[in-house]
Design a protein around this motif. Structure first.
Motif, mmCIF file in Angstrom:
data_model
loop_
_atom_site.group_PDB
_atom_site.id
_atom_site.type_symbol
_atom_site.label_atom_id
_atom_site.label_comp_id
_atom_site.label_asym_id
_atom_site.label_seq_id
_atom_site.Cartn_x
_atom_site.Cartn_y
_atom_site.Cartn_z
ATOM 1 N N LYS A 170 14.524 5.494 -25.924
ATOM 2 C CA LYS A 170 15.631 6.336 -26.349
ATOM 3 C C LYS A 170 16.527 5.678 -27.389
ATOM 4 N N TYR A 171 16.860 4.388 -27.177
ATOM 5 C CA TYR A 171 17.782 3.705 -28.095
ATOM 6 C C TYR A 171 17.130 2.462 -28.695
ATOM 7 N N ASN A 172 15.828 2.482 -28.799
ATOM 8 C CA ASN A 172 15.107 1.340 -29.344
ATOM 9 C C ASN A 172 15.574 1.035 -30.775
ATOM 10 N N GLY A 173 15.974 -0.200 -31.002
ATOM 11 C CA GLY A 173 16.417 -0.623 -32.324
ATOM 12 C C GLY A 173 17.864 -0.316 -32.637
ATOM 13 N N LYS A 174 18.605 0.293 -31.679
ATOM 14 C CA LYS A 174 20.004 0.643 -31.926
ATOM 15 C C LYS A 174 20.954 -0.364 -31.275
ATOM 16 N N THR A 175 22.103 -0.572 -31.922
ATOM 17 C CA THR A 175 23.119 -1.491 -31.413
ATOM 18 C C THR A 175 24.405 -0.724 -31.148
ATOM 19 N N VAL A 222 33.383 0.986 -34.683
ATOM 20 C CA VAL A 222 33.322 0.705 -33.256
ATOM 21 C C VAL A 222 32.789 1.957 -32.566
ATOM 22 N N ASP A 223 32.020 1.750 -31.501
ATOM 23 C CA ASP A 223 31.474 2.891 -30.757
ATOM 24 C C ASP A 223 32.261 3.165 -29.480
ATOM 25 N N VAL A 224 32.487 2.120 -28.708
ATOM 26 C CA VAL A 224 33.200 2.230 -27.436
ATOM 27 C C VAL A 224 34.344 1.227 -27.466
ATOM 28 N N LEU A 225 35.483 1.612 -26.960
ATOM 29 C CA LEU A 225 36.606 0.687 -26.977
ATOM 30 C C LEU A 225 37.520 0.898 -25.778
ATOM 31 N N GLU A 226 38.170 -0.179 -25.412
ATOM 32 C CA GLU A 226 39.181 -0.138 -24.371
ATOM 33 C C GLU A 226 40.522 0.194 -25.005
ATOM 34 N N VAL A 227 41.257 1.091 -24.375
ATOM 35 C CA VAL A 227 42.616 1.397 -24.822
ATOM 36 C C VAL A 227 43.532 1.424 -23.604
ATOM 37 N N GLY A 228 44.760 0.954 -23.777
ATOM 38 C CA GLY A 228 45.731 1.030 -22.706
ATOM 39 C C GLY A 228 45.967 2.480 -22.314
ATOM 40 N N PHE A 242 54.478 2.808 -10.985
ATOM 41 C CA PHE A 242 53.912 3.035 -12.311
ATOM 42 C C PHE A 242 52.524 2.421 -12.348
ATOM 43 N N LEU A 243 51.546 3.212 -12.739
ATOM 44 C CA LEU A 243 50.168 2.736 -12.832
ATOM 45 C C LEU A 243 49.868 2.300 -14.260
ATOM 46 N N GLY A 244 49.805 1.012 -14.467
ATOM 47 C CA GLY A 244 49.445 0.491 -15.779
ATOM 48 C C GLY A 244 47.983 0.083 -15.770
ATOM 49 N N GLY A 245 47.240 0.466 -16.789
ATOM 50 C CA GLY A 245 45.831 0.124 -16.773
ATOM 51 C C GLY A 245 45.137 0.403 -18.082
ATOM 52 N N SER A 246 43.827 0.453 -18.018
ATOM 53 C CA SER A 246 43.017 0.643 -19.218
ATOM 54 C C SER A 246 42.042 1.791 -19.059
ATOM 55 N N ASN A 247 41.809 2.481 -20.163
ATOM 56 C CA ASN A 247 40.802 3.531 -20.244
ATOM 57 C C ASN A 247 39.684 3.087 -21.185
ATOM 58 N N LEU A 248 38.540 3.699 -21.040
ATOM 59 C CA LEU A 248 37.389 3.421 -21.888
ATOM 60 C C LEU A 248 37.086 4.670 -22.699
ATOM 61 N N ALA A 249 37.062 4.539 -24.007
ATOM 62 C CA ALA A 249 36.922 5.698 -24.886
ATOM 63 C C ALA A 249 35.769 5.526 -25.862
ATOM 64 N N ILE A 250 35.332 6.648 -26.414
ATOM 65 C CA ILE A 250 34.283 6.655 -27.435
ATOM 66 C C ILE A 250 34.906 7.096 -28.753
ATOM 67 N N ALA A 251 34.597 6.393 -29.809
ATOM 68 C CA ALA A 251 35.131 6.734 -31.120
ATOM 69 C C ALA A 251 34.528 8.041 -31.623
ATOM 70 N N GLN A 252 35.368 8.936 -32.104
ATOM 71 C CA GLN A 252 34.898 10.203 -32.664
ATOM 72 C C GLN A 252 33.915 9.966 -33.811
ATOM 73 N N ASN A 287 26.693 6.770 -32.623
ATOM 74 C CA ASN A 287 25.897 6.544 -31.413
ATOM 75 C C ASN A 287 26.582 7.142 -30.180
ATOM 76 N N THR A 288 27.034 8.370 -30.300
ATOM 77 C CA THR A 288 27.827 8.950 -29.202
ATOM 78 C C THR A 288 27.007 9.149 -27.926
ATOM 79 N N ASP A 289 25.751 9.553 -28.024
ATOM 80 C CA ASP A 289 24.933 9.703 -26.826
ATOM 81 C C ASP A 289 24.723 8.355 -26.143
ATOM 82 N N MET A 290 24.475 7.349 -26.950
ATOM 83 C CA MET A 290 24.291 5.995 -26.436
ATOM 84 C C MET A 290 25.585 5.516 -25.762
ATOM 85 N N ALA A 291 26.713 5.841 -26.378
ATOM 86 C CA ALA A 291 28.008 5.445 -25.828
ATOM 87 C C ALA A 291 28.274 6.128 -24.490
#
Length: 429
Positions: free
Chosen positions: A43-48, A102-108, A314-324, A328-332
């Motif tokens: 499915k993702y052969n050769g992709k980074t 960037v494909d996937v990133l952490e955001v506060g 107060f809940l402080g934390g991190s979310n994981l998001a995909i760049a629009q 590689n959105t399916d891979m993300a």
């Protein structure tokens, strides 16, 4: 840049395998030697996939475990991590999102709405269930939702608890931790009368995160939307009730100045002196072992009005998001599925953070985290709006409100703060 309430984390995911076929022969035909379906294998052969994590976020070994699981599930794929620093991260994220670098990133979690509003994050509303979001904690997932759409996945949170000096509490004759606010007040009174205790509780007047939790307990909000406009919520009856509790707690802090927050001086330095009964803070606000041995510190959530439920937090934390702009959105999405599966979320819990599912809370490890998880279910987040960061900018109107209400007229302080909050939230971007 102010120290973040929490670190953030990377992401990962695994795609659901093909439906099982009717016969073993057909199953063998679609499965390679590694146990992966042939479709998944190529499915993702050769992709980074490029994933940004923040410094200090991922538990030790978590990132490599997720990378290995993903690359094993999808042979020929590659996960490439980049570790970012919190200082100056805003402009760097904005540039990366616009460039598609960037494909996937952490955001506060309080930053997510801002990036979503500019079109930088992928709408994953339709993918939520497939990614594993059917049982995400609602009060964590809320931070990733803007205008009814899901723009990120909650990863973890943490919150403040009462950290207390065991030796001083024993000296005061306190043999059990309080279960209600009234019992907490009684404990502080006993500490106040104990020789050698300079302060039963250290909490300066501008500790607005503690006030936020009390406001959440009363069902109030710092701000809410009426029509298409934001209005401040500090003049509400709920806000005033929360303040009365806050004022009572803060009255036990004889050295905590009413016009200062918890950063100057830092609570870990004050508590580490050994003559303060307790603080209300985060794990990183504890003194190091040179100042106070770990076994000398105990923890419990700030009690509520009744013993069945602690005060809100107060809940402080991190979310994981995909760049629009990711190519590689399916891979993300598949990466998120793996990163957020129960095994990898369990590793988050084992590192002392609150996972994104209540069903995994029994895996939380550590005395501080065990106390924090008790209040995480009744915690909340700041209003989900791209302009929220402007409210926290100095001069922070919530801090100024607390000082004004503690030293003068509540109604006047609340009115002034509400006007400033509304002004900042309604400003055009």
């Amino acid at each position: 840049m102010k120290r973040q309430l929490i670190a953030a984390v990377g992401v990962a995911a695994m795609v659901v395998g093909l439906a099982a076929c009717g016969s073993d022969a057909k199953k063998d035909e679609n499965t390679n030697a590694s146990g992966n379906s042939s479709a998944a294998a190529g499915k993702y052969n050769g992709k980074t996939l490029k994933v940004w994590l923040m410094s200090g976020s991922a538990p030790k070994g978590w990132d490599e475990a997720v990378k290995t699981e993903f690359e094993t599930t999808y042979p020929g794929s590659k996960v490439e991590y980049q570790i970012q620093e919190w200082t100056g991260i805003g402009p760097k994220v904005t540039a990366a999102l616009s460039e598609g670098s960037v494909d996937v990133l952490e955001v506060g979690n309080t930053q997510t709405a801002g990036y979503a509003a500019t079109g930088g994050l992928l709408d994953i509303t339709k993918d939520k269930a497939a990614i594993g979001g059917a049982d995400w904690a609602a009060n964590q997932s809320e931070s990733a939702i803007l205008d009814g759409k899901q723009y990120a996945a909650p990863w973890f949170v943490t919150n403040r608890v009462v950290s207390y000096n065991k030796d001083l509490w024993a000296k005061a004759g306190l043999t059990a931790t309080p279960k209600t606010l009234e019992e907490f007040y009684t404990s502080l009174e006993k500490l106040k009368a104990t020789e050698g205790v300079v302060d039963p509780l250290y909490m300066p007047g501008q500790e607005w995160y503690v006030y936020f939790g009390l406001l959440t307990s009363e069902g109030g909000k710092l701000a809410k939307k009426e029509g298409d406009k934001w209005v401040g919520g500090l003049s509400s009856p709920e806000a005033q009730k929360a303040f009365e509790t806050y004022k009572k707690i803060q009255s036990f802090s004889t050295t905590g100045l009413k016009d200062k927050d918890e950063a100057k001086p830092q609570q870990k330095d004050v508590f580490g002196a050994g003559n303060v009964g307790a603080i209300i803070g985060l794990g990183w606000e504890l003194p190091d072992e040179k100042a106070m041995a770990k076994d000398k510190i105990g923890f419990f959530p700030l009690p509520g009005k009744t013993a069945d439920k602690p005060s809100g937090v107060f809940l402080g934390g991190s979310n994981l998001a995909i760049a629009q702009a990711s190519k590689n959105t399916d891979m993300a999405k598949d990466f998120l599925k793996i990163a957020l599966n129960d095994k990898n979320e369990g590793a988050v819990a084992a590192a002392g953070l609150i996972p994104n599912k209540a069903s995994l809370n029994d895996k939380v490890v550590g005395d501080f985290a065990s106390a924090a998880k008790l209040a995480s279910g009744v915690g909340g987040i700041t209003p989900t709006t791209p302009n929220w960061a402007a409210v926290e900018n100095d001069p922070n109107p919530i801090k100024e409100f607390l000082t004004g209400a503690l030293t003068g007229d509540y109604n006047a302080a609340a009115k002034k703060a509400d006007e400033e909050i509304a002004k900042r939230l309604n400003a055009k971007q």
